[in-house]
Design an enzyme around this catalytic site. Structure first.
Site, PDB file in Angstrom:
ATOM      1  N   SER A  96       0.830  -1.197   0.000  1.00  0.00           N
ATOM      2  CA  SER A  96       0.000   0.000   0.000  1.00  0.00           C
ATOM      3  C   SER A  96       0.869   1.253   0.000  1.00  0.00           C
ATOM      4  CB  SER A  96      -0.958  -0.050   1.197  1.00  0.00           C
ATOM      5  OG  SER A  96      -1.978   0.887   1.063  1.00  0.00           O
ATOM      6  N   ASP A 219     -10.320  -4.687  -4.854  1.00  0.00           N
ATOM      7  CA  ASP A 219      -9.618  -3.871  -3.864  1.00  0.00           C
ATOM      8  C   ASP A 219     -10.267  -2.488  -3.830  1.00  0.00           C
ATOM      9  OD1 ASP A 219      -7.883  -2.431  -2.279  1.00  0.00           O
ATOM     10  OD2 ASP A 219      -6.064  -3.158  -3.254  1.00  0.00           O
ATOM     11  N   HIS A 247      -7.277  -5.873   0.155  1.00  0.00           N
ATOM     12  CA  HIS A 247      -6.110  -4.993   0.045  1.00  0.00           C
ATOM     13  C   HIS A 247      -4.877  -5.529   0.776  1.00  0.00           C
ATOM     14  CE1 HIS A 247      -4.173  -1.199  -0.852  1.00  0.00           C
ATOM     15  NE2 HIS A 247      -3.956  -0.943   0.422  1.00  0.00           N
TER      16      HIS A 247
END
Length: 281
Positions: A96, A219, A247
């Site tokens: 991320s 996601d 995610h």
């Protein structure tokens, strides 16, 4: 000084390989989220784990609200760790926002990194129509920050559910929620502002380190269009669409995550690094 850095970021080193691989967590997480994935690389690599200042077992006394008001402060910590351990040609694996922290670090010192592996990266979470769809309207992100301030526990529950987006793996949602709740709310909110309102789109085309982008299915945080955008903008990049949903595939689908990273690195090694610094040879 080097020892201070290792203590500051709670750096852990294990493994037997010649090449190093460093794992960078996503927002609100510490190094423990990598356990399943990192263990799978300890036979072939020197595995490096760390916590961001303000999370896990980092030294909270080192937290500086000015430094960590942008992702550049976190990128500097990654560079400090690389320098302290005298790393060169390291594989960087980021989840991320950790992916963008890796991007920023690589732009300043590309010699530290051989490859970037980005899991669910997003250079900008805000929609910027008509050419970019980040997944969120500004009002949504402002509401998220406001909820963090007014009801942190409620936010942690809601955001953990949104991030995982995987009803079949409720334990992953609980693990994320626990990590969010273990972080100081003020520090978490500042990190959220630095992450969710950053715009690193212009930085992508400057990346010279060969990169793998792992894009999850369904996601909500980093939609498929974002993964495609990152791939199109980074010159020497490969995009893999995962069967994993949500995610956090390193937590919910570690086997697939491990397999795709191993496959990418093995192919790069076998090819003798066909792509070097963004140039095909």
């Amino acid at each position: 000084m080097d020892q201070d850095i290792l203590v500051r970021n709670n750096v852990k080193v294990k493994g037997q390989g010649r090449q190093s691989i460093i794992f960078s967590p996503g927002f609100g997480c510490d190094q423990t989220v990598w356990k399943s994935v990192a263990d799978a690389f300890s036979k072939d690599y020197q595995v490096i784990l760390f916590d961001y200042v303000g999370s896990g077992h980092s030294d909270l006394r080192a937290y500086d609200s000015k430094k960590y008001s942008s992702l550049h402060g976190y990128a500097q910590d990654v560079l400090d760790i690389c320098s302290a351990l005298d790393l060169k040609e390291t594989v960087f694996v980021g989840h991320s926002v950790g992916s963008m922290i890796g991007v920023l670090a690589s732009l300043r010192h590309p010699e530290y990194f051989s490859h970037l592996v980005m899991i669910g990266p997003s250079p900008c979470y805000l929609n910027d129509p008509p050419h970019y769809f980040g997944g969120f309207q500004k009002e949504e992100l402002l509401g998220l920050i406001d909820m963090m301030e007014k009801n942190y526990i409620g936010w942690a529950n809601m955001f953990a559910q949104t991030v995982t987006n995987n009803p079949e793996r409720p334990e992953v949602k609980l693990q994320l929620e626990e990590r969010f709740c273990s972080t100081d709310p003020i520090i978490a909110r500042q990190f959220a502002e630095a992450a969710f309102f950053a715009d690193n789109r212009d930085d992508l085309k400057k990346v010279t380190v060969p990169s793998l982008i792992l894009q999850c299915s369904n996601d909500i945080i980093a939609p498929a269009a974002v993964g495609e955008y990152v791939h199109q903008e980074i010159p020497a990049s490969i995009l893999k669409i995962m069967e994993a949903t949500g995610h956090c595939p390193h937590m919910s689908h570690p086997e697939e995550t491990i397999r795709l990273i191993h496959q990418y690195l093995e192919e790069a090694s076998t090819a003798g690094s066909l792509v070097v610094r963004g140039v095909t040879i």
